[in-house]
Enzyme design. Structure first.
Site, PDB file in Angstrom:
ATOM      1  N   LYS A   1      52.522  -9.529 -16.291  1.00 31.27           N
ATOM      2  CA  LYS A   1      51.493 -10.237 -15.957  1.00 31.27           C
ATOM      3  C   LYS A   1      51.134 -11.607 -16.251  1.00 31.27           C
ATOM      4  O   LYS A   1      50.612 -12.472 -15.265  1.00 31.27           O
ATOM      5  CB  LYS A   1      50.331  -9.235 -16.308  1.00 31.27           C
ATOM      6  CG  LYS A   1      50.542  -7.694 -15.698  1.00 31.27           C
ATOM      7  CD  LYS A   1      50.346  -7.419 -14.295  1.00 31.27           C
ATOM      8  CE  LYS A   1      50.447  -6.096 -14.171  1.00 31.27           C
ATOM      9  NZ  LYS A   1      51.442  -5.366 -14.309  1.00 31.27           N
TER      10      LYS A   1
HETATM   11  C1  LIG Z   1      52.101  -4.544 -13.404  1.00 30.46           C
HETATM   12  C2  LIG Z   1      53.630  -3.710 -14.007  1.00 30.46           C
HETATM   13  C3  LIG Z   1      54.664  -3.353 -13.187  1.00 30.46           C
HETATM   14  C4  LIG Z   1      54.140  -3.186 -11.767  1.00 30.46           C
HETATM   15  O1  LIG Z   1      54.290  -4.515 -11.065  1.00 30.46           O
HETATM   16  P1  LIG Z   1      53.815  -4.355  -9.498  1.00 30.46           P
HETATM   17  O2  LIG Z   1      53.632  -5.866  -9.104  1.00 30.46           O
HETATM   18  O3  LIG Z   1      52.377  -3.812  -9.410  1.00 30.46           O
HETATM   19  O4  LIG Z   1      54.772  -3.585  -8.727  1.00 30.46           O
HETATM   20  C5  LIG Z   1      55.650  -3.053 -13.971  1.00 30.46           C
HETATM   21  N1  LIG Z   1      55.767  -3.179 -15.080  1.00 30.46           N
HETATM   22  C6  LIG Z   1      54.864  -3.418 -16.081  1.00 30.46           C
HETATM   23  C7  LIG Z   1      55.068  -3.589 -17.409  1.00 30.46           C
HETATM   24  C8  LIG Z   1      53.793  -3.749 -15.634  1.00 30.46           C
HETATM   25  O5  LIG Z   1      52.853  -4.596 -16.385  1.00 30.46           O
END
Ligand SMILES: *Cc1c(COP(=O)(O)O)cnc(C)c1O
Length: 499
Positions: free
Chosen positions: A113
């Site tokens: 993120k």
């Molecule tokens: C948010 C997240 C995901 C999923 O990503 P999306 O963009 O929502 O598909 C996968 N792994 C981790 C560690 C995340 O924080």
């Protein structure tokens, strides 16, 4: 470049307006009217560039209302070595002859993120200057763990913005909770909600839709916006790392320019993999985008059958950031695959809301199968894969990344596709240390240990330092201890704004 809503009447707005609004007033998501093409020689020119420079090249055609200097300033402020603990920002590690891992977790909160939430606040501030917005923006976030902390780190002390995060009191890990309640910054609020993630999410959506609350905060010179992946400003920076990984593989001599590679993406809200779709549409040589789910296998079923059905049990898994039944960004893919036709998209989204499911036509399904492959991994398979990756490649991976590797193994067994493959790694193994330590260490050693004991044990075992963002979390002062009932979230926002 102009943007339109997936449910709208084709009305066009600038990227600055799209970023500032977050979501379209008609409930749709903003989409660029066209997809810029990056030619092979332009991809080749990325090879000698830094991560920030690569990202700027991808952002420029999408953010055409920003000057080149503004974009450069935003990427430099986001992707540098005080925010990221690796000089390459998004390094590529190699497991095997045709297999690499793109590590997206070297930012301040140890999950992918950060790749978007380090730059979104900077893009937002520039957007406000462009639209002539004289007031302040209040970001509201409901989080199941990773987004909340990454958004807090991104927005802390950013002028003309404030941020309030709600997390489910019992729904996040000890590490995730401590990351949030020890958050510093003079414009941040963090509240635990007595309820689950859905309660927090519904509460936030309700506040967004409540004109009375909007009027009160406007007296304090604030407007609401969103930092979730429905905001285009969060999606567009993610396209960059697909190009960067490709350039990196060329630089390392592992692929030839033009050679097609697969990307395997651990998926929840479909934001990350959708950025991969845009990269592919822009001309990045991608063979298959492999969508990896956990036991919440809604997307796997959709890709295989064309039926999206959220009417099923919500399962708590060892890869909690992918525990999701409504993948919001899928709406963007559907709009693209219908050739930007809002009519069927409106129909499917209203069916999803009313009856919990919808089915796309055969033609759309075939298009999806030409681009994506999908499967899912159970918790047991996830734990086995963490162990296997350590034994075969001497590589320590987190649970979400392990879901990706497991699904790739299934893909190989079915397809024997020899294409070079990149596993997109979404979290540091230290962020989900309890599961990783249990997968790698003897049962008797881990039994009864706290998450913080396990952090140290994992560090010792893997010979990797505990990342700065997670170190000594249990010793930092708690700054946000308020717990609110789910019906009192609005009051919490108002009391925050009045302070
Ligand atoms: C948010 C997240 C995901 C999923 O990503 P999306 O963009 O929502 O598909 C996968 N792994 C981790 C560690 C995340 O924080």
């Amino acid at each position: 470049m102009f943007y339109e809503s997936t449910r709208g009447d084709g009305k066009l707005i600038t990227s600055a307006e799209a970023i500032q609004q977050g979501i379209s007033p008609d409930g749709g998501l903003f989409i660029p009217e066209s997809k810029p093409i990056i030619k092979l020689d332009e991809i080749f020119s990325l090879v000698q560039k830094s991560y920030g420079e690569r990202c700027a090249e991808i952002l420029k055609p999408y953010l055409s209302d920003f000057t080149s200097d503004e974009i450069t300033q935003c990427v430099n402020d986001a992707y540098n070595n005080s925010n990221f603990d690796h000089p390459d920002i998004a390094p590529v590690a190699n497991l095997d002859r045709g297999l690499s891992v793109l590590e997206l977790w070297h930012g301040p909160t140890c999950a992918f993120k950060d790749m978007a939430l380090q730059i979104l606040p900077r893009l937002l501030v520039k957007s406000m200057e462009k639209t002539g917005e004289a007031g302040n923006i209040l970001i509201l976030v409901a989080t199941s763990g990773d987004t909340g902390k990454a958004a807090l780190e991104g927005f802390k002390d950013v002028p003309h913005t404030a941020i309030v995060v709600f997390y489910p009191e019992q729904g996040v890990s000890e590490v995730q909770k401590l990351q949030m309640i020890t958050q510093e910054g003079n414009n941040v609020g963090v509240f635990a909600v007595r309820g689950n993630f859905d309660d927090a999410q519904s509460g936030v959506k309700e506040i967004f839709g409540d004109t009375a609350t909007a009027q009160i905060i406007s007296k304090y010179n604030y407007k609401f916006s969103s930092a979730n992946s429905i905001n285009w400003g969060r999606l567009v920076p993610q396209i960059a790392y697909y190009f960067s990984a490709y350039a990196e593989l060329i630089k390392q001599g592992r692929i030839q320019l033009g050679e097609k590679v697969n990307y395997v993406v651990p998926t929840g809200n479909f934001g990350n993999i959708l950025a991969g779709f845009y990269a592919r549409e822009m001309g990045l040589p991608v063979n298959k985008l492999i969508c990896a789910s956990n036991a919440n296998d809604v997307l796997d079923e959709f890709i295989k059958t064309g039926v999206y059905n959220r009417m099923r049990e919500f399962k708590k898994t060892l890869s909690p950031s992918m525990d999701i039944l409504i993948s919001s960004n899928l709406e963007r893919l559907l709009f693209e695959l219908t050739g930007h036709n809002p009519e069927p998209v409106r129909k499917w989204m209203s069916q999803l809301k009313q009856s919990g499911s919808y089915q796309v036509e055969e033609e759309i399904r075939e298009k999806i199968l030409g681009i994506f492959w999908s499967s899912f991994a159970t918790d047991k398979e996830t734990m086995q894969t963490i162990r296997g990756a350590y034994q075969c490649y001497n590589y320590v991976m987190d649970t979400h990344t392990a879901v990706g590797l497991n699904v790739y193994e299934k893909y190989l067994a079915e397809s024997s596709d020899p294409s070079y493959t990149v596993i997109v790694s979404t979290a540091s193994p230290f962020k989900f240390n309890a599961s990783v330590a249990r997968a790698l260490l003897d049962e008797e050693k881990t039994h009864g240990k706290s998450e913080f004991d396990l952090l140290e044990m994992l560090s010792e075992f893997s010979q990797m330092p505990v990342p700065a963002g997670l170190k000594d979390l249990d010793l930092r002062p708690v700054l946000h201890s308020e717990v609110v009932e789910k019906n009192n979230m609005k009051q919490a926002v108002l009391s925050f704004i009045k302070k």
